[in-house]
Design an enzyme around this catalytic site. Structure first.
Site, PDB file in Angstrom:
ATOM      1  N   GLY A 245     -17.212 -33.792   6.998  1.00  0.00           N
ATOM      2  CA  GLY A 245     -17.651 -34.498   8.203  1.00  0.00           C
ATOM      3  C   GLY A 245     -18.601 -35.648   7.912  1.00  0.00           C
ATOM      4  O   GLY A 245     -18.747 -36.087   6.772  1.00  0.00           O
TER       5      GLY A 245
ATOM      6  N   GLY B 189     -14.584 -44.256   3.847  1.00  0.00           N
ATOM      7  CA  GLY B 189     -13.942 -43.566   2.725  1.00  0.00           C
ATOM      8  C   GLY B 189     -13.004 -42.484   3.249  1.00  0.00           C
ATOM      9  O   GLY B 189     -11.824 -42.417   2.865  1.00  0.00           O
ATOM     10  N   HIS B 190     -13.543 -41.663   4.153  1.00  0.00           N
ATOM     11  CA  HIS B 190     -12.693 -40.628   4.771  1.00  0.00           C
ATOM     12  C   HIS B 190     -11.545 -41.281   5.554  1.00  0.00           C
ATOM     13  O   HIS B 190     -10.408 -40.805   5.535  1.00  0.00           O
ATOM     14  CB  HIS B 190     -13.505 -39.772   5.748  1.00  0.00           C
ATOM     15  CG  HIS B 190     -14.681 -39.060   5.152  1.00  0.00           C
ATOM     16  ND1 HIS B 190     -15.986 -39.419   5.404  1.00  0.00           N
ATOM     17  CD2 HIS B 190     -14.749 -37.999   4.305  1.00  0.00           C
ATOM     18  CE1 HIS B 190     -16.805 -38.604   4.762  1.00  0.00           C
ATOM     19  NE2 HIS B 190     -16.086 -37.737   4.074  1.00  0.00           N
TER      20      HIS B 190
ATOM     21  N   HIS C   9     -16.886 -41.540   7.330  1.00  0.00           N
ATOM     22  CA  HIS C   9     -17.092 -42.981   7.128  1.00  0.00           C
ATOM     23  C   HIS C   9     -15.765 -43.595   6.676  1.00  0.00           C
ATOM     24  O   HIS C   9     -14.725 -42.900   6.656  1.00  0.00           O
ATOM     25  CB  HIS C   9     -18.208 -43.228   6.116  1.00  0.00           C
ATOM     26  CG  HIS C   9     -18.059 -42.437   4.838  1.00  0.00           C
ATOM     27  ND1 HIS C   9     -17.028 -42.636   3.952  1.00  0.00           N
ATOM     28  CD2 HIS C   9     -18.785 -41.408   4.332  1.00  0.00           C
ATOM     29  CE1 HIS C   9     -17.144 -41.808   2.935  1.00  0.00           C
ATOM     30  NE2 HIS C   9     -18.194 -41.035   3.147  1.00  0.00           N
TER      31      HIS C   9
ATOM     32  N   LYS D 186     -13.519 -40.857  -5.398  1.00  0.00           N
ATOM     33  CA  LYS D 186     -14.992 -40.813  -5.405  1.00  0.00           C
ATOM     34  C   LYS D 186     -15.464 -39.508  -6.046  1.00  0.00           C
ATOM     35  O   LYS D 186     -16.414 -39.480  -6.809  1.00  0.00           O
ATOM     36  CB  LYS D 186     -15.488 -40.921  -3.966  1.00  0.00           C
ATOM     37  CG  LYS D 186     -16.881 -40.445  -3.704  1.00  0.00           C
ATOM     38  CD  LYS D 186     -17.850 -41.549  -3.934  1.00  0.00           C
ATOM     39  CE  LYS D 186     -19.297 -41.126  -3.899  1.00  0.00           C
ATOM     40  NZ  LYS D 186     -19.626 -39.949  -3.180  1.00  0.00           N
ATOM     41  N   ASP D 187     -14.794 -38.396  -5.711  1.00  0.00           N
ATOM     42  CA  ASP D 187     -15.094 -37.093  -6.305  1.00  0.00           C
ATOM     43  C   ASP D 187     -14.013 -36.813  -7.338  1.00  0.00           C
ATOM     44  O   ASP D 187     -13.121 -35.977  -7.122  1.00  0.00           O
ATOM     45  CB  ASP D 187     -15.136 -36.018  -5.213  1.00  0.00           C
ATOM     46  CG  ASP D 187     -16.215 -36.311  -4.191  1.00  0.00           C
ATOM     47  OD1 ASP D 187     -17.348 -35.881  -4.390  1.00  0.00           O
ATOM     48  OD2 ASP D 187     -15.926 -37.008  -3.191  1.00  0.00           O
TER      49      ASP D 187
ATOM     50  N   GLN E  90     -20.193 -23.924  -1.416  1.00  0.00           N
ATOM     51  CA  GLN E  90     -20.262 -24.874  -2.532  1.00  0.00           C
ATOM     52  C   GLN E  90     -21.657 -25.465  -2.737  1.00  0.00           C
ATOM     53  O   GLN E  90     -21.851 -26.355  -3.551  1.00  0.00           O
ATOM     54  CB  GLN E  90     -19.215 -25.977  -2.362  1.00  0.00           C
ATOM     55  CG  GLN E  90     -19.451 -26.923  -1.213  1.00  0.00           C
ATOM     56  CD  GLN E  90     -18.232 -27.781  -0.932  1.00  0.00           C
ATOM     57  OE1 GLN E  90     -17.171 -27.272  -0.570  1.00  0.00           O
ATOM     58  NE2 GLN E  90     -18.355 -29.087  -1.115  1.00  0.00           N
TER      59      GLN E  90
ATOM     60  N   GLN F 148     -13.500 -33.292  -8.731  1.00  0.00           N
ATOM     61  CA  GLN F 148     -12.908 -32.442  -7.684  1.00  0.00           C
ATOM     62  C   GLN F 148     -11.402 -32.686  -7.590  1.00  0.00           C
ATOM     63  O   GLN F 148     -10.601 -31.752  -7.496  1.00  0.00           O
ATOM     64  CB  GLN F 148     -13.574 -32.747  -6.342  1.00  0.00           C
ATOM     65  CG  GLN F 148     -12.899 -32.105  -5.160  1.00  0.00           C
ATOM     66  CD  GLN F 148     -13.681 -32.324  -3.874  1.00  0.00           C
ATOM     67  OE1 GLN F 148     -14.620 -31.616  -3.596  1.00  0.00           O
ATOM     68  NE2 GLN F 148     -13.293 -33.326  -3.101  1.00  0.00           N
TER      69      GLN F 148
HETATM   70  P1  AMP Z   1     -16.717 -35.078   1.683  1.00  0.00           P
HETATM   71  O1  AMP Z   1     -16.749 -35.113   3.166  1.00  0.00           O
HETATM   72  O2  AMP Z   1     -17.845 -35.822   1.044  1.00  0.00           O
HETATM   73  O3  AMP Z   1     -16.517 -33.679   1.128  1.00  0.00           O
HETATM   74  O4  AMP Z   1     -15.416 -35.877   1.262  1.00  0.00           O
HETATM   75  C1  AMP Z   1     -14.156 -35.545   1.769  1.00  0.00           C
HETATM   76  C2  AMP Z   1     -13.113 -36.342   1.040  1.00  0.00           C
HETATM   77  O5  AMP Z   1     -13.381 -37.744   1.228  1.00  0.00           O
HETATM   78  C3  AMP Z   1     -13.132 -36.107  -0.477  1.00  0.00           C
HETATM   79  O6  AMP Z   1     -11.798 -36.055  -0.945  1.00  0.00           O
HETATM   80  C4  AMP Z   1     -13.867 -37.306  -0.999  1.00  0.00           C
HETATM   81  O7  AMP Z   1     -13.514 -37.644  -2.328  1.00  0.00           O
HETATM   82  C5  AMP Z   1     -13.402 -38.383  -0.030  1.00  0.00           C
HETATM   83  N1  AMP Z   1     -14.352 -39.501  -0.039  1.00  0.00           N
HETATM   84  C6  AMP Z   1     -15.685 -39.447   0.184  1.00  0.00           C
HETATM   85  N2  AMP Z   1     -16.231 -40.673   0.016  1.00  0.00           N
HETATM   86  C7  AMP Z   1     -15.227 -41.509  -0.323  1.00  0.00           C
HETATM   87  C8  AMP Z   1     -15.159 -42.890  -0.645  1.00  0.00           C
HETATM   88  N3  AMP Z   1     -16.226 -43.669  -0.652  1.00  0.00           N
HETATM   89  N4  AMP Z   1     -13.950 -43.417  -0.942  1.00  0.00           N
HETATM   90  C9  AMP Z   1     -12.838 -42.626  -0.959  1.00  0.00           C
HETATM   91  N5  AMP Z   1     -12.841 -41.316  -0.681  1.00  0.00           N
HETATM   92  C10 AMP Z   1     -14.015 -40.758  -0.362  1.00  0.00           C
END
Ligand code: AMP
Length: 282
Positions: A31, A36-37, A34, A149-150, A61, A153
């Site tokens: 959640g 990226g998501h 942004h 980004k991860d 986690q 993972q």
């Molecule tokens: P998170 O909510 O941080 O667990 O991220 C959820 C998914 O969004 C994961 O697969 C992250 O790698 C991806 N994600 C987070 N930030 C970015 C970003 N800046 N660019 C691309 N994917 C992202």
């Protein structure tokens, strides 16, 4: 777009889509969405008839000393963003829905989790593999979307899907950055104005590493040492790790003689940020 809180509601919806012959894409997130998501949701929307986004801050986690309680949350904003990018269902369960009272089963991984974030966050990937397995079993998507980004993972999930014969195609999507180069992250909201400026050192140091590689340098120690000295020039930055690893096994390598991942984790004040590049993307 629908928001559902229970496993049975997601299952029912996906079953209905399947009976109509529709394909399903899945984007797992914690959640505070942004761009990226959003890029992952866009990709899923492009490739599939229907898209499910999960919004779940997974307690399993986080170590006790990490930011589970303070992790930013804004489900109303998440709903707007997800809908604008073509999401059909947001799955937003409570922890009690995901982990019943007698929860005792875990999915764990060796080798790929021994380096990088796996070293600094020992229980992290067990939590990630367990929750992603559960989410895959609940949503049963055709494809699932993860950000580079991860990067560790992404490699871990790819490997888990292969090892455990999960019939899901894993798609890796490029890192989305702010205009000045900072990788977008929900955790960027922790940064003060001064820290936000200092955080640029992550992408700047990686750019320097990429320049060295483009100029023909293959010695990983030399590249790591240059990136380290760029980061060390920033007074607010404290390095957790700077490493170059095999892109698949996540094991450290000495020479760039195969596809590799250059990954860094850096504290800016109290905030731990990560960034990286795959050599094949340079
Ligand atoms: P998170 O909510 O941080 O667990 O991220 C959820 C998914 O969004 C994961 O697969 C992250 O790698 C991806 N994600 C987070 N930030 C970015 C970003 N800046 N660019 C691309 N994917 C992202």
């Amino acid at each position: 777009m629908k928001t559902v809180k229970t496993i049975s509601e997601v299952r029912e919806q996906v079953r209905k889509w399947r009976s109509e012959g529709l394909t399903v894409g899945f984007v797992p997130t914690m959640g505070y969405l942004h761009e990226g998501h959003a890029s992952l949701i866009d990709a899923s929307h492009r490739d599939n008839d229907r898209t499910v986004v999960s919004v779940f801050v997974n307690p399993m986690q986080f170590s006790p000393d990490e930011d589970l309680e303070s992790y930013p949350r804004d489900i109303e904003h998440d709903k707007e963003l997800a809908e604008a990018h073509g999401c059909d269902v947001i799955f937003n369960p409570e922890p009690s829905e995901m982990y019943g009272k007698n929860f005792t089963s875990f999915v764990d991984m060796t080798v790929l989790t021994e380096e990088l974030c796996g070293l600094s966050r020992p229980i992290h990937f067990r939590g990630v593999c367990t929750v992603v397995s559960k989410l895959f079993n609940i949503v049963k998507p055709d494809r699932a979307y993860f950000g580079k980004k991860d990067a560790q993972q992404l490699a871990v999930i790819r490997h888990m899907v292969e090892d455990l014969n999960m019939d899901i195609e894993i798609k890796g999507c490029p890192i989305v950055r702010e205009n000045d180069g900072l990788a977008k992250s929900s955790r960027n909201t922790y940064l003060s104005t001064t820290e936000r400026q200092s955080a640029l050192i992550l992408s700047r140091s990686l750019k320097r590493g990429q320049e060295l590689i483009k100029s023909g340098v293959k010695d990983c120690r030399e590249i790591v040492s240059e990136i380290t000295s760029v980061i060390d020039s920033e007074p607010l930055a404290r390095i957790d790790y700077v490493k170059i690893v095999d892109a698949e096994t996540m094991q450290q390598i000495e020479t760039l003689d195969r596809p590799a991942l250059c990954a860094i984790a850096v504290y800016i004040g109290k905030t731990r940020l990560i960034d990286n590049f795959f050599t094949e993307d340079i």
